[in-house]
Design an enzyme around this catalytic site. Sequence first.
Site, short mmCIF file in Angstrom:
data_model
loop_
_atom_site.label_atom_id
_atom_site.label_comp_id
_atom_site.label_asym_id
_atom_site.label_seq_id
_atom_site.Cartn_x
_atom_site.Cartn_y
_atom_site.Cartn_z
N LYS A 284 99.18 52.74 94.06
CA LYS A 284 98.38 51.75 94.76
C LYS A 284 99.05 51.27 96.06
CE LYS A 284 95.48 52.32 91.47
NZ LYS A 284 96.25 52.94 90.40
N TYR B 42 89.69 54.55 77.71
CA TYR B 42 90.63 54.06 78.72
C TYR B 42 91.73 53.20 78.08
CZ TYR B 42 92.69 51.45 82.52
OH TYR B 42 93.61 50.90 83.38
N TYR C 183 97.79 56.50 82.35
CA TYR C 183 97.39 57.46 83.39
C TYR C 183 98.22 58.75 83.36
CZ TYR C 183 94.89 53.49 85.41
OH TYR C 183 94.05 52.42 85.60
C1 LIG Z 1 95.51 53.54 89.22
C2 LIG Z 1 96.40 54.58 88.67
C3 LIG Z 1 96.00 55.94 88.64
C4 LIG Z 1 94.64 56.40 89.04
O1 LIG Z 1 94.44 56.37 90.42
P1 LIG Z 1 92.98 56.13 90.97
O2 LIG Z 1 93.12 56.14 92.43
O3 LIG Z 1 92.51 54.82 90.39
O4 LIG Z 1 92.11 57.23 90.45
C5 LIG Z 1 96.90 56.88 88.18
N1 LIG Z 1 98.12 56.51 87.74
C6 LIG Z 1 98.52 55.23 87.73
C7 LIG Z 1 99.87 54.94 87.19
C8 LIG Z 1 97.68 54.23 88.19
O5 LIG Z 1 98.10 52.96 88.17
#
Ligand SMILES: *Cc1c(COP(=O)(O)O)cnc(C)c1O
Length: 332
Positions: free
Chosen positions: A48, A262, A288
């Site tokens: 992010k 999720y 993720y």
């Molecule tokens: C938010 C996030 C993702 C996914 O990225 P997006 O841009 O939301 O698809 C992947 N890995 C981590 C650790 C995240 O925090």
Amino acid sequence: MHLARFPRIRLAHLPTPLEPLPRLSEALGVEIWIKRDDCTGLAGGGNKTRKLEFLLGDAFEQGADTLVTQGAVQSNHVRQTAAAAAAYGLACECILEQRTGSKAIDYTRNGNVLMDRLFGAGIRTVPGGSDMPAELEKTAAEVTARGGKPYIIPGGGSNPVGALGYVDCAREIVVQADELDMQVDRIITATGSAGTHAGLVAGLAVMGADIPVLGIGVRAPKAKQEENVWKLAHATAVLLGRPDAVTAEMVVADCDYVGEGYGLVDDAVIEALKLAARTDAIVLDPVYTGKAMKGLIALAKAGRFENETVVFLHTGGAQGLFGYESVLAAGL
Ligand SMILES: *Cc1c(COP(=O)(O)O)cnc(C)c1O
């Protein structure tokens, strides 16, 4: 493509390293490299931060004084947004959705939530399934009513401005690979709110790099995920002045590894976390990158990447591990 045309502030340690994973490669029989976006620096790092460089650039151009954003309770995006706000003297109002339904004390208090509070963010919690765009508008209206100037950042920072961060990452990967005389056959990333995947696809397409991206889904089914990524990749290409650069065929998501849903962890995710940690000492996250690695392992074992050099994008999230101690403990 000339990213200096877009307002940007600096938050990340860039470029992040592109490194081999020798022991994981040997274990899986595929040459795997890792792009270390877990090392972007801010608040422990993660994907992010790249998006926030462009989003805060835009926020300052609009004269905002308060960031308003949302995410799941253990959102890495909210943590990085709260940190970016602190670093630039902005206020930050966050709405946390109880998306996984977990009431475990580590989930609701530790990990990312602990850090959100450390950075001084305002936090409001809402039930799972809430209309989160509406919640953002509500909080923004409250900020306005008290004389503030809100800047709404959608979940995951995923809009065309945020996706520019991953256009830049695509450029970085190609430059690094070229310097190493290394041919990249595929980039693999977790794909959630779509900005990371979309930015990579748009960036690679605009450069004409011809490197396929495989997104491993963490939430939505395949058709929905691919539609979300395609729309955002196209909108990002429009922002870059190259509306025809991205085609629908460039967007591929494999959503067979979501499991129960999720933020819900299964045994294969725990095995993936352990394998990455116990081969090349890479710390993945349960929501993720653990799921993306679960997919990578299964696909590698099925022979999908034969003779390929694959780059796994580490999007961060290890801070979330501490919100999942009660879930992970038995598997360790
Ligand atoms: C938010 C996030 C993702 C996914 O990225 P997006 O841009 O939301 O698809 C992947 N890995 C981590 C650790 C995240 O925090």
